[in-house]
Design a protein around this motif. Sequence first.
Motif, PDB file in Angstrom:
ATOM      1  N   ASP A   1      86.548 109.690  83.715  1.00 52.95           N
ATOM      2  CA  ASP A   1      86.699 108.554  84.629  1.00 52.95           C
ATOM      3  C   ASP A   1      85.398 108.284  85.381  1.00 52.95           C
ATOM      4  O   ASP A   1      84.944 107.131  85.458  1.00 52.95           O
ATOM      5  N   TYR A   2      84.805 109.322  85.923  1.00 57.16           N
ATOM      6  CA  TYR A   2      83.589 109.105  86.702  1.00 57.16           C
ATOM      7  C   TYR A   2      82.372 108.861  85.821  1.00 57.16           C
ATOM      8  O   TYR A   2      81.423 108.176  86.244  1.00 57.16           O
ATOM      9  N   PHE A   3      82.415 109.358  84.598  1.00 54.73           N
ATOM     10  CA  PHE A   3      81.356 108.994  83.656  1.00 54.73           C
ATOM     11  C   PHE A   3      81.389 107.491  83.398  1.00 54.73           C
ATOM     12  O   PHE A   3      80.345 106.825  83.383  1.00 54.73           O
ATOM     13  N   ASP A   4      82.579 106.942  83.208  1.00 55.84           N
ATOM     14  CA  ASP A   4      82.703 105.496  82.973  1.00 55.84           C
ATOM     15  C   ASP A   4      82.170 104.699  84.166  1.00 55.84           C
ATOM     16  O   ASP A   4      81.526 103.658  83.998  1.00 55.84           O
ATOM     17  N   ILE A   5      82.441 105.196  85.364  1.00 57.14           N
ATOM     18  CA  ILE A   5      81.942 104.510  86.560  1.00 57.14           C
ATOM     19  C   ILE A   5      80.419 104.578  86.611  1.00 57.14           C
ATOM     20  O   ILE A   5      79.740 103.596  86.960  1.00 57.14           O
ATOM     21  N   ALA A   6      79.856 105.733  86.248  1.00 55.68           N
ATOM     22  CA  ALA A   6      78.400 105.877  86.239  1.00 55.68           C
ATOM     23  C   ALA A   6      77.759 104.900  85.258  1.00 55.68           C
ATOM     24  O   ALA A   6      76.738 104.266  85.569  1.00 55.68           O
ATOM     25  N   ILE A   7      78.345 104.756  84.076  1.00 52.19           N
ATOM     26  CA  ILE A   7      77.823 103.811  83.094  1.00 52.19           C
ATOM     27  C   ILE A   7      77.933 102.383  83.623  1.00 52.19           C
ATOM     28  O   ILE A   7      76.987 101.584  83.500  1.00 52.19           O
ATOM     29  N   GLU A   8      79.030 102.061  84.239  1.00 54.03           N
ATOM     30  CA  GLU A   8      79.210 100.725  84.832  1.00 54.03           C
ATOM     31  C   GLU A   8      78.145 100.457  85.884  1.00 54.03           C
ATOM     32  O   GLU A   8      77.542  99.372  85.920  1.00 54.03           O
ATOM     33  N   GLN A   9      77.921 101.443  86.741  1.00 53.38           N
ATOM     34  CA  GLN A   9      76.937 101.269  87.815  1.00 53.38           C
ATOM     35  C   GLN A   9      75.525 101.113  87.238  1.00 53.38           C
ATOM     36  O   GLN A   9      74.745 100.262  87.702  1.00 53.38           O
ATOM     37  N   LEU A  10      75.167 101.901  86.231  1.00 55.79           N
ATOM     38  CA  LEU A  10      73.852 101.773  85.611  1.00 55.79           C
ATOM     39  C   LEU A  10      73.679 100.422  84.929  1.00 55.79           C
ATOM     40  O   LEU A  10      72.598  99.812  84.993  1.00 55.79           O
ATOM     41  N   ARG A  11      74.731  99.940  84.306  1.00 56.50           N
ATOM     42  CA  ARG A  11      74.663  98.612  83.673  1.00 56.50           C
ATOM     43  C   ARG A  11      74.507  97.519  84.721  1.00 56.50           C
ATOM     44  O   ARG A  11      73.732  96.569  84.524  1.00 56.50           O
ATOM     45  N   ASP A  12      75.221  97.642  85.813  1.00 55.95           N
ATOM     46  CA  ASP A  12      75.090  96.649  86.884  1.00 55.95           C
ATOM     47  C   ASP A  12      73.662  96.619  87.425  1.00 55.95           C
ATOM     48  O   ASP A  12      73.085  95.544  87.657  1.00 55.95           O
ATOM     49  N   ARG A  13      73.105  97.799  87.624  1.00 61.33           N
ATOM     50  CA  ARG A  13      71.730  97.858  88.139  1.00 61.33           C
ATOM     51  C   ARG A  13      70.749  97.312  87.111  1.00 61.33           C
ATOM     52  O   ARG A  13      69.785  96.615  87.465  1.00 61.33           O
ATOM     53  N   PHE A  14      70.998  97.613  85.842  1.00 63.94           N
ATOM     54  CA  PHE A  14      70.149  97.088  84.772  1.00 63.94           C
ATOM     55  C   PHE A  14      70.167  95.562  84.772  1.00 63.94           C
ATOM     56  O   PHE A  14      69.113  94.912  84.659  1.00 63.94           O
ATOM     57  N   GLU A  15      71.340  94.980  84.892  1.00 64.56           N
ATOM     58  CA  GLU A  15      71.434  93.520  84.921  1.00 64.56           C
ATOM     59  C   GLU A  15      70.668  92.940  86.108  1.00 64.56           C
ATOM     60  O   GLU A  15      70.016  91.893  85.989  1.00 64.56           O
ATOM     61  N   TYR A  16      70.729  93.611  87.232  1.00 67.18           N
ATOM     62  CA  TYR A  16      69.991  93.158  88.409  1.00 67.18           C
ATOM     63  C   TYR A  16      68.488  93.272  88.157  1.00 67.18           C
ATOM     64  O   TYR A  16      67.717  92.352  88.484  1.00 67.18           O
ATOM     65  N   GLN A  17      68.053  94.371  87.542  1.00 60.71           N
ATOM     66  CA  GLN A  17      66.634  94.543  87.226  1.00 60.71           C
ATOM     67  C   GLN A  17      66.164  93.492  86.229  1.00 60.71           C
ATOM     68  O   GLN A  17      65.039  92.981  86.337  1.00 60.71           O
ATOM     69  N   CYS A  18      67.008  93.175  85.258  1.00 58.44           N
ATOM     70  CA  CYS A  18      66.633  92.220  84.220  1.00 58.44           C
ATOM     71  C   CYS A  18      66.386  90.814  84.762  1.00 58.44           C
ATOM     72  O   CYS A  18      65.655  90.031  84.154  1.00 58.44           O
ATOM     73  N   LYS A  19      66.961  90.479  85.871  1.00 58.59           N
ATOM     74  CA  LYS A  19      66.809  89.142  86.458  1.00 58.59           C
ATOM     75  C   LYS A  19      65.521  89.003  87.260  1.00 58.59           C
ATOM     76  O   LYS A  19      65.207  87.910  87.740  1.00 58.59           O
TER      77      LYS A  19
ATOM     78  N   THR B   1      74.468  99.080  98.933  1.00 57.32           N
ATOM     79  CA  THR B   1      75.858  99.525  98.930  1.00 57.32           C
ATOM     80  C   THR B   1      76.808  98.377  99.214  1.00 57.32           C
ATOM     81  O   THR B   1      77.856  98.220  98.568  1.00 57.32           O
ATOM     82  N   THR B   2      76.433  97.544 100.160  1.00 60.74           N
ATOM     83  CA  THR B   2      77.321  96.453 100.599  1.00 60.74           C
ATOM     84  C   THR B   2      77.367  95.308  99.609  1.00 60.74           C
ATOM     85  O   THR B   2      78.443  94.753  99.334  1.00 60.74           O
ATOM     86  N   TYR B   3      76.222  94.956  99.026  1.00 58.35           N
ATOM     87  CA  TYR B   3      76.151  93.716  98.261  1.00 58.35           C
ATOM     88  C   TYR B   3      75.949  93.888  96.754  1.00 58.35           C
ATOM     89  O   TYR B   3      76.182  92.935  95.998  1.00 58.35           O
ATOM     90  N   LEU B   4      75.527  95.052  96.302  1.00 56.29           N
ATOM     91  CA  LEU B   4      75.178  95.183  94.888  1.00 56.29           C
ATOM     92  C   LEU B   4      76.057  96.150  94.107  1.00 56.29           C
ATOM     93  O   LEU B   4      76.011  96.156  92.880  1.00 56.29           O
ATOM     94  N   LEU B   5      76.822  96.986  94.770  1.00 54.85           N
ATOM     95  CA  LEU B   5      77.678  97.931  94.067  1.00 54.85           C
ATOM     96  C   LEU B   5      79.085  97.365  93.894  1.00 54.85           C
ATOM     97  O   LEU B   5      79.596  96.679  94.776  1.00 54.85           O
ATOM     98  N   SER B   6      79.696  97.696  92.757  1.00 52.98           N
ATOM     99  CA  SER B   6      81.100  97.353  92.570  1.00 52.98           C
ATOM    100  C   SER B   6      81.957  98.222  93.476  1.00 52.98           C
ATOM    101  O   SER B   6      81.500  99.253  93.991  1.00 52.98           O
ATOM    102  N   GLU B   7      83.202  97.836  93.669  1.00 51.94           N
ATOM    103  CA  GLU B   7      84.082  98.619  94.525  1.00 51.94           C
ATOM    104  C   GLU B   7      84.269 100.025  93.959  1.00 51.94           C
ATOM    105  O   GLU B   7      84.284 101.018  94.706  1.00 51.94           O
ATOM    106  N   ARG B   8      84.382 100.139  92.634  1.00 49.29           N
ATOM    107  CA  ARG B   8      84.559 101.469  92.019  1.00 49.29           C
ATOM    108  C   ARG B   8      83.338 102.351  92.252  1.00 49.29           C
ATOM    109  O   ARG B   8      83.470 103.529  92.574  1.00 49.29           O
TER     110      ARG B   8
END
Length: 616
Positions: A344-362, A47-54
Amino acid sequence: MNLIRLYEDVCVLPDQDLVQENANVDGKSPLGKLARLSSEVSKELATTYLLSERSRRAVADNFLYIHDADYYVTGSTTCCQIPLGDLLMNGFHTGHGTIRPPKDIRSAMALASIILQANQNMQHGGQAFPMFDVDLAPYVEKTYERHLERLRHLPVELTDTEMRTIAEEETITATYQACEAFIHNANSMHSRGGGQVPFVSINYGTDTSRWGRIFIRELLRATERGLGNGETPIFPIQIFKVKEGVNFHEGDPNIDLFKLACRVTGKRLFPNFSFIDAPFNAQYNDGTPESEVAYMGCRTRVMGNRHGAETSIGRGNLSFSTLNLVKMALVSSDIKAFYRMLNDYFDIAIEQLRDRFEYQCKRRADEFRFLYAQHVWRGGETLAPDDEVRDVLKQGTLSVGFIGLAETLQVLLGSTHAESREAERLGLEIVTHLAERVKEAADRYDLNFSLLATPAEGLSGKFVVKDQEAFGMIEGVTDRAFYTNSFHVPVYKDVSIREKIRIEAPYHALCDAGHITYVEVDGSLAHNSEAVEAIVRLMRKHDIGYGSINHPVDRCGNCGLEGIIDEACPTCGESEQIERIRRITGYLVGTMDRWNSAKREEERARVKHDARPIRH
C-alpha cells in the motif's frame, strides 16, 4: 505553521537537528539561517498545495519521507554526473560571459570548480564528475607540450631527452598544484546563496594513459597531503574505480595507483571504491570509459535508461522518497499484514514520485539555464528556452528508498539479519519484493523507477523520534537515536568484517538506484594500507558495487599529531584543539573539539549516523 516557534528554533535558540540537517551546511551562519527559514516555509507550501491527500497522510503518519521537500516548489532535480570533458573542450557560458577552453591543467581544474559551483545552483543535490581522470588527462598533456615548447626556445642548448625530462617534471609539479587547488576549492567555495558547500564527488582510476596516470597519482598525493595545516579534506568525495585488467591484479597497468589509493584511504578515508566488474555494473560496460558506472559520494547510482543511452554521464536522479519499514512492521499483526502494508505505501510512494515528476516536467528550460543550455544534462541542448523539459528529464531516475531493515526484522522475527539465517532470508525477500515492485512500476509508467538503499543522514533520527512517541522504547527497535541505514547490518552487532560484507553484498544487486557497504575499523589505518587492500579485495570477491572503509581520523591542532586521540593529545597535552573526522552517509564531517567531556557526550547522543555514532 508556527512561525514564532520556527524563528526561535532557527534564530534564537538554534535547534541542532534543524540547523544542521545536512553535513555541508553551516546552519548557524546568517545565510544558513535564512536558508533554513525558507526551507521550512517551502516544505509547508509543498505539503499544502502539491501533495495528494494520500501522500500527505503517509508523510504525516511517518510511513513516507519526501527528500528535499523544501525544493519541491522550485521543480529542481537532485543530482547530475557532469560531462566535464565536453564542457572543457567546447567552453561554456555561466550567464555572465563565455569561458574559453583551457590550455593547461591548472586552468582546467579551476574551471572544473566553476562548473560545479554553477550547476550546484541548478539542482538541490550532489554534483559529480564520472570520469575525472579521462576528462583531465588531455590538459596534463597540453601542459607538457607547453613546457616542452618553452624549453625549445631557451637560449640554452638541451638534448631532446633533457627537454622531455624537464618538461615532464614541470608538468608533474603543475598537476599536483592544480589538484591541490581543486581540493582546497571544494572545501571552501559556497553556492546556493552562500550557505552551502557543494556536495562534490569525483570518479577516477581506470585511465591507463601516460597523462591519466600522472593525474591520478598527483590527485592522490594531494589528497594524502591534506589541507593547509594538514587537515583531512571533507570534499571532494573521491571514488576509485576498481577494474580487473586495469588496476586490480599484479601486472595491471594501474596496480600501483590502486595500492596508492589504499594507502591514502588509510590516512584520509577517501577514496571510496566502486567495482566496475560487479555483475550489475559489468552488464553495461563495453570497454569504453563512458560505459563505466559512476557513483555519487553518498551512494547514488544511475545506469539503466528506458529513454536513451545507458550511461551515468549527463544523467542523475530526479527525486527520491523513503519508506519507513520499521513502523510498517510495528503496526502489522504478522508478516502477511506487513507485506500488505508495504504494498500500500509503496503504491503511495510511486504516486508521489510521479506527481513530483509531472511538476518537474512543466518547468521551462530557461529556469535551469546552465543545466540544459550548457550540455550538462543529456539532451538539454535540444531544448529552446521556453520548452518544457519533459523530453530530456525522463532520462533521469525516480527512486523509492527504504530504511531500517534490521529493526524491521527484529520486530517481525525477533532477530536481525546478522543473527539468524531466517532473518537473513526474510531481509532479502523483502528487498527483492521491493525491487520487483519497482520493475513493475517502471514497465507500467515507462519511467526510470529504481530502488535506493537510502542515504539516511538526519532521516534515520527523524523516523525513530516519531515512532518513539507512538510506541515507546522497544529494545532493539526504537531504543536508539537512529534506525539502521537501509539494509546495513547494525553497528552494534558483533560481526566480523567478512561476515558483514557477505550479508550485505546481495542487496547491492537489488538496489539499482544506489548502495554502499561500510566497513568500520576501530583503529587507525594510516600505516596499514595492506589491511585496506585486503578489505577492498574482499568486497570485490563478494560482488559489492560500492564500498568504503571507516576508521577514526583525529588530529591535534596544536602539534599536528594524527591518530586516535581520546581526551587529550598524548604528545602535547592539548585537549581543546582536536580535529575529529567521521563519516556520515558517505560524506565526512569534521569538528574541532573545544568542549569538555560532558558536552561531547551530549553531542554524541544527537548524532544520526548510518555507520555508527561519532566516538569522541
